[in-house]
Design a protein around this motif. Structure first.
Motif, mmCIF file in Angstrom:
data_model
loop_
_atom_site.group_PDB
_atom_site.id
_atom_site.type_symbol
_atom_site.label_atom_id
_atom_site.label_comp_id
_atom_site.label_asym_id
_atom_site.label_seq_id
_atom_site.Cartn_x
_atom_site.Cartn_y
_atom_site.Cartn_z
ATOM 1 N N ASN A 33 -8.837 11.561 9.519
ATOM 2 C CA ASN A 33 -7.444 11.121 9.356
ATOM 3 C C ASN A 33 -7.273 9.888 8.475
ATOM 4 N N ASP A 34 -8.288 9.524 7.684
ATOM 5 C CA ASP A 34 -8.093 8.403 6.770
ATOM 6 C C ASP A 34 -7.856 8.925 5.354
ATOM 7 N N LEU A 38 -7.954 12.798 4.278
ATOM 8 C CA LEU A 38 -6.732 13.484 3.863
ATOM 9 C C LEU A 38 -6.827 13.983 2.426
ATOM 10 N N SER A 59 -5.731 17.404 10.601
ATOM 11 C CA SER A 59 -6.413 16.126 10.401
ATOM 12 C C SER A 59 -6.579 15.473 11.762
ATOM 13 N N LYS A 61 -8.339 12.480 14.479
ATOM 14 C CA LYS A 61 -8.757 11.089 14.634
ATOM 15 C C LYS A 61 -10.263 10.973 14.846
ATOM 16 N N ASN A 307 -3.965 6.382 3.923
ATOM 17 C CA ASN A 307 -4.492 5.679 5.101
ATOM 18 C C ASN A 307 -3.381 5.385 6.096
ATOM 19 N N GLY A 310 -2.394 8.547 7.990
ATOM 20 C CA GLY A 310 -3.397 8.905 8.989
ATOM 21 C C GLY A 310 -3.427 7.949 10.154
ATOM 22 N N GLN A 315 -0.446 12.329 10.014
ATOM 23 C CA GLN A 315 -1.442 13.019 9.201
ATOM 24 C C GLN A 315 -0.843 14.197 8.443
#
Length: 471
Positions: A33-34, A38, A59, A61, A307, A310, A315
């Protein structure tokens, strides 16, 4: 040759994916999810869409037993993990019997399974923290499947910029990222120049450009446009050219020198060291096909935007942007980015105003509990370390409660200590295992999830392992 071996390692995945495209298989894409996750997801989803594949993307975590169990219940024919998976091969192989491809750049564990194709530059002695991100791995895979996917080169670079892999001279990208960079330049997708690396160099009003920039984070100016306006007026930088607000690109060389000098003095007076000041100037990456007025034009700001999506639980919005949505998703993403900046600013204020940085023998510690969202605790610790406000050369370990009653750990190291043998990913992996948690990552940046009641034992173990690594 490591690079040749890495490119050869893509071929089995290319073959498997083409087979599933031909069979009209159900393909499940799962990404982190960053910004790197992504942008990786954007590449893979675009690839699947272009091949008219049946697919679903999400997406996530973190990768754990619960996620793998959910994936099993969906009965996909192929699962592709991007930007995580290398440290969880055992969990994946225990539950998923279908074809699995892992596209990652984090510290891999030693584990083999017949149904898993594991692609990771670190398996070929290529630095996954500096030379290529997961988005780069996904880009090379997409390009190997169809050379027309060279138009995804900027997405391939995006994860590297989001992961701050600009470790070369004048904050440039290095390693395999240079090959992607060359592809993007060949297709006239990418522009590069040296200058003050504030977001929106070409088009954004100067005060906004400084306020919107979080890397480097400038105390008192980042996230505060009003303060930036006052600062610029005080040092004699004109904000207007007639009735038009000036951008950084409009400044004369003399004005740029004046601005850099004033910012340097401001940062020194705020306690920052020379390394933080040097981050102000570097290579500006401009994505030439993006609208000049948006946050997507600057490669670094695009990374911050993803970022933000996410980290702030949006996301889906980030993935929409990464696959090309420039309408509804764009306004929501911009709002999320603004919220993200505020969250970082508030978190930094809380840490500094309440003197929340503890110093142990070998590490700095921030125990945020529920005062800082676990999704931004890593950003906050990274900023504090990069500013040079913490004067001793030690890694920083930050902890925060999660929504599912665990403790999120974010660890950030120092390049000089990494050169001496420090590897935060291995330390996180080892210390987390000692307290019934899981962790891993890169030598310079890593993380873990552990039980809340194991915090003290975990930190003691990390403190010990850092000393051992540097002995």
């Amino acid at each position: 040759m490591p690079e040749q071996d890495f490119f050869k390692s893509l071929l089995p995945a290319v073959s498997i994916i083409k087979k599933h495209f031909e069979r009209d298989s159900f393909i499940r894409l799962v990404t982190h999810n960053d910004a790197d996750g992504l942008s990786s997801g954007g590449i893979l989803a675009t690839l699947a869409f272009r091949k008219k594949a049946r697919f679903k993307i999400s997406s996530e975590k973190k990768l754990d037993e619960k996620l793998v169990a959910r994936l099993k219940e969906e009965h996909p024919d192929l699962v592709i993990f991007s930007d995580f998976g290398s440290g969880y091969l055992d969990i994946i192989s225990e539950s998923l019997a279908m074809d699995v491809i892992i596209l990652d750049h984090h510290l891999p564990m030693e584990h083999k399974a017949e149904n898993i194709i594991h692609i990771n530059p670190m398996l070929h002695e290529i630095d996954g923290a500096r030379d290529i991100a997961a988005s780069g791995v996904c880009y090379f895979l997409a390009k190997a499947i169809d050379p027309e996917n060279i138009d995804l080169a900027c997405l391939g670079l995006l994860g590297a910029l989001g992961d701050q892999q600009d470790k070369g001279e004048k904050k440039s990208l290095i390693g395999l990222n240079k090959i992607i960079e060359a592809d993007a330049e060949e297709k006239h997708l990418l522009g590069k120049q040296l200058g003050l690396i504030f977001y929106g160099y070409e088009t954004r009003p100067i005060a906004k450009a400084i306020a919107y920039t979080t890397i480097p984070y400038i105390p008192g100016l980042s996230s505060s446009e009003g303060n930036c306006v006052a600062f610029l007026k005080e040092i004699g930088i004109e904000l207007l050219d007639g009735d038009r607000l000036r951008a950084l690109a409009d400044l004369s060389d003399e004005e740029k020198t004046k601005l850099f000098s004033a910012l340097s003095n401001h940062m020194v007076s705020s306690g920052c060291d020379s390394n933080a000041i040097h981050q102000l100037i570097g290579t500006i990456y401009t994505f030439k096909l993006e609208e000049p007025s948006t946050s997507l034009r600057s490669g670094r700001e695009y990374g911050s935007l993803l970022n933000a999506c996410g980290r702030m639980g949006k996301q889906g919005v980030g993935l929409s942007i990464a696959v090309g949505d420039r309408m509804e998703a764009m306004s929501e993403a911009q709002e999320t980015l603004d919220e993200y900046r505020r969250a970082i600013s508030q978190a930094l204020d809380w840490v500094q105003m309440n003197d929340k940085v503890e110093e142990l023998e070998n590490i700095y510690v921030i125990r945020a509990e529920d005062k800082i969202n676990d999704t931004v605790i890593g950003v906050v610790s990274g900023i504090l370390l990069s500013q040079g406000i913490l004067k001793k050369m030690k890694p920083i370990i930050a902890t925060a409660y999660t929504e599912d009653d665990q403790l999120k750990i974010s660890a950030r190291g120092v390049e000089e200590l990494v050169e001496q043998g420090l590897h935060m990913g291995r330390i996180m992996q080892s210390a987390a295992e000692q307290v019934e948690g899981g962790g891993g990552g890169h030598d310079i940046a890593a993380g873990a999830y552990i039980p809340v009641n194991k915090e003290s034992a975990f930190l003691e173990e990390v403190n010990r392992l850092v000393a051992e690594a540097l002995a």
